[in-house]
Scaffold this motif. Structure first.
Motif, mmCIF file in Angstrom:
data_model
loop_
_atom_site.group_PDB
_atom_site.id
_atom_site.type_symbol
_atom_site.label_atom_id
_atom_site.label_comp_id
_atom_site.label_asym_id
_atom_site.label_seq_id
_atom_site.Cartn_x
_atom_site.Cartn_y
_atom_site.Cartn_z
ATOM 1 N N CYS A 163 -5.782 64.673 40.804
ATOM 2 C CA CYS A 163 -5.246 65.652 39.854
ATOM 3 C C CYS A 163 -5.942 66.997 39.997
ATOM 4 N N LEU A 164 -7.244 66.977 40.363
ATOM 5 C CA LEU A 164 -7.957 68.235 40.591
ATOM 6 C C LEU A 164 -7.311 69.020 41.729
ATOM 7 N N LYS A 165 -6.926 68.292 42.767
ATOM 8 C CA LYS A 165 -6.315 68.941 43.927
ATOM 9 C C LYS A 165 -4.923 69.460 43.607
ATOM 10 N N ALA A 166 -4.241 68.815 42.664
ATOM 11 C CA ALA A 166 -2.866 69.211 42.338
ATOM 12 C C ALA A 166 -2.797 70.362 41.349
ATOM 13 N N CYS A 167 -3.823 70.530 40.516
ATOM 14 C CA CYS A 167 -3.772 71.516 39.436
ATOM 15 C C CYS A 167 -3.830 72.940 39.986
ATOM 16 N N PRO A 168 -2.829 73.779 39.722
ATOM 17 C CA PRO A 168 -2.784 75.123 40.313
ATOM 18 C C PRO A 168 -3.737 76.129 39.664
ATOM 19 N N THR A 169 -4.297 75.784 38.509
ATOM 20 C CA THR A 169 -5.180 76.733 37.813
ATOM 21 C C THR A 169 -6.587 76.184 37.611
ATOM 22 N N ASP A 170 -6.928 75.120 38.304
ATOM 23 C CA ASP A 170 -8.257 74.497 38.149
ATOM 24 C C ASP A 170 -8.558 74.220 36.682
#
Length: 219
Positions: free
Chosen positions: A90-97
């Protein structure tokens, strides 16, 4: 980005959800200018977003393309920390960190940074992420403020810069290793050993040439 594309981009909600069919809001803005996308492909912007784009582009307002999604309240992601396995997908997928966590450690969502993009949900292997209503009955731009859009864009831009820097540094480390291997190859060996050294040298030099070409292509 052209002046028109910049105006369109500034009008988008910056959720970076990709539901428009493009990798980010900037890509969608440029696609509209090129005539490759309609102005009704942004569910987070909703009907008001379409009206704003119609005013900028001079195109007629259209109903929202519901194949892309529906206008709905703003959501935020919530992680069931009891089930989180710390996979980091999910960290890798999140566009806004907007997700905080580490490998094999519990993750949590930083709510003010979450755009409700939904990109973290399908990548979770244990289905521990839920989207919850954060705006009540308010939908589209009524559920999202320009300040939130500005924050989302700043965080998305910072993430893209970080990813580009990380990729560049990784590539530079690989190039350094390749140069070191090239320097260790014998230069005056004959016979089968010399032929193998020449083959390795050609492979490494070709790899370095490709890396140089990639850097030049990126400007």
């Amino acid at each position: 980005m052209s002046p028109l594309a910049r105006r369109i981009h500034a009008t988008l909600p910056q959720t970076q959800c990709t539901r428009c069919g493009w990798p980010d809001c900037a890509g969608y803005a440029e696609a509209i200018v090129r005539g490759e996308a309609d102005i009704n492909q942004c569910p987070p912007g909703g009907a008001e977003g379409i009206e704003r784009l119609a005013c900028i582009t001079g195109r007629p307002a259209l109903p929202l393309d519901t194949q892309r999604g529906t206008e709905a309240p703003r959501t935020v992601a919530v992680i069931d920390e009891a089930w989180c396995i710390g996979c980091t997908l999910c960290l890798k997928a999140c566009p806004t960190d907007a997700i905080l966590g580490g490998n094999k450690h519990m993750h949590t969502v930083i709510e003010p940074w979450c755009t409700g993009c939904e990109l973290c949900v399908p990548v979770c292997p244990v289905d521990c992420i839920e989207l919850v209503n954060a705006s009540g009955a308010r939908t589209g731009w009524n559920a999202w403020t320009p300040e939130q859009a500005d924050t989302a864009l700043r965080r998305y831009s910072a993430r893209q810069q970080r990813l580009a820097r990380t990729a560049r540094e990784h590539e530079e480390r690989l190039e350094d290793k390749a140069r070191a291997k090239l320097a260790d190859l014998p230069t005056a060996t004959h016979g089968a050993e010399g032929a193998e050294a020449d083959r390795k040298r050609a492979v490494i030099e070709a790899a370095l040439a490709r890396a140089r070409a990639r850097r030049e292509a990126r400007g």
